[in-house]
Enzyme design. Structure first.
Site, PDB file in Angstrom:
ATOM      1  N   HIS A 140      39.594  41.264  34.163  1.00 48.28           N
ATOM      2  CA  HIS A 140      38.931  41.996  35.241  1.00 48.28           C
ATOM      3  C   HIS A 140      39.001  43.499  35.009  1.00 48.28           C
ATOM      4  O   HIS A 140      40.004  44.029  34.534  1.00 48.28           O
ATOM      5  CB  HIS A 140      39.601  41.690  36.580  1.00 48.28           C
ATOM      6  CG  HIS A 140      39.079  40.464  37.266  1.00 48.28           C
ATOM      7  ND1 HIS A 140      37.752  40.293  37.582  1.00 48.28           N
ATOM      8  CD2 HIS A 140      39.718  39.342  37.697  1.00 48.28           C
ATOM      9  CE1 HIS A 140      37.591  39.121  38.182  1.00 48.28           C
ATOM     10  NE2 HIS A 140      38.770  38.521  38.262  1.00 48.28           N
ATOM     11  N   CYS A 186      34.771  44.444  33.875  1.00 50.26           N
ATOM     12  CA  CYS A 186      33.770  44.718  34.905  1.00 50.26           C
ATOM     13  C   CYS A 186      32.752  43.578  34.924  1.00 50.26           C
ATOM     14  O   CYS A 186      33.119  42.435  34.766  1.00 50.26           O
ATOM     15  CB  CYS A 186      33.125  46.094  34.708  1.00 50.26           C
ATOM     16  SG  CYS A 186      34.237  47.451  35.127  1.00 50.26           S
TER      17      CYS A 186
END
Length: 218
Positions: free
Chosen positions: A103, A163
Site C-alpha cells: 500500500h 498507490c
C-alpha cells in the site's frame, strides 16, 4: 568491477484494525509473489548471491498472521534498518535496486514547516500501521535515504509498486488495488529513525526547491 545489491520489500498482510478516522488498509494479494519473482530473477539471471539481497515481507496466510519472523517483517523500523544496511554494504560505483510492493498512503504531515499546516506526507505503509504508535515511511525520509545513497556514489534504481498503480488489473478475481483514497489524520510519533528533523528538512528543500503539497478542508 561493480557489485549489485538489492532491497526487496513486500506487504500482502496488514494487521487488521480501523484507524481513528474510520479508514483502514486491507490486506493485498500478489505483492509477495511479485517480489519473489524479482528475487528469483536476480539470483538466476544476474547470479546475485543471496547475501547481496535484503528482503522484508509479510505474507497473507490462512492463520491470520504472517509466517515471517518479526525481524523480517516490513515494519517502519525494519525498513529503515535495511536501507541503512544496504548503504553500508555497497560502495561507490555499485548498483543498487530497491523494490517496494504494498500500500501507498497519505497522511497529515509531521513537517508543517516544510509543507504547511494542511500539508500531507506521501508514504510507504508498513504492515503494522494499524497501531497508532507505528510510523509511516514518509516521502521526506525516503528522499533522504535515497539521496544518501546517491551522494555515496551508488547507482540507484527504485521501483514503487504502490498507490493505485495496480488498479487496472488488480480488480480481477476480487483483488484489491495497492492504494487507498483516504488521508490518515491519526496523530503519530514525529520522531524519525532516518535522520534529525533539521537534516530531513535541509535535504527536502534542496531536492524540491521548497515546493509543498497540501490539501484544504472542504
Amino acid at each position: 568491477m561493480s557489485n549489485y545489491y538489492a532491497l526487496l520489500m513486500a506487504v500482502d498482510f496488514y494487521f487488521p484494525g480501523q484507524l481513528p478516522a474510520g479508514g483502514y488498509y486491507p490486506s493485498l494479494g500478489g505483492c509477495v509473489r511479485d517480489v519473489n519473482h524479482v528475487e528469483a530473477y536476480l539470483k538466476q539471471r544476474l547470479k546475485l548471491p543471496a547475501a547481496q539481497i535484503l528482503k522484508l515481507s509479510a505474507t497473507n496466510s490462512a492463520t491470520g498472521k504472517p509466517p515471517e519472523p518479526a525481524d523480517q517483517l516490513p515494519t517502519y523500523e525494519n525498513m529503515v534498518a535495511k536501507f541503512k544496511e544496504l548503504k553500508a554494504m555497497a560502495q561507490a560505483g555499485d548498483y543498487v535496486y530497491i523494490h517496494y510492493s504494498g500500500h501507498g498512503g497519505r497522511t497529515k504531515t509531521i513537517y508543517p514547516d516544510l509543507k504547511g499546516a494542511d500539508g500531507i506526507d506521501e508514504t510507504l505503509v508498513p504492515t503494522d500501521i494499524h497501531n497508532t504508535n507505528a510510523h509511516y515511511l514518509r516521502d521526506v525520509e525516503l528522499a533522504y535515504l535515497l539521496q544518501e545513497m546517491v551522494a555515496q556514489g551508488l547507482r540507484v534504481t527504485v521501483v514503487l509498486d504502490s498507490c493505485h498503480s495496480g488498479g487496472a488489473t488488480r480488480g480481477v478475481g476480487g483483488a484489491v488495488a495497492r492504494g487507498v483514497s483516504f488521508i490518515d489524520n491519526t496523530d503519530r510519533p514525529a520522531d524519525s529513525l532516518v535522520a534529525s528533523a533539521e537534516e530531513l528538512a535541509a535535504n527536502w528543500q534542496g531536492q524540491s526547491g521548497g515546493a509543498t503539497r497540501s490539501v484544504k478542508p472542504a
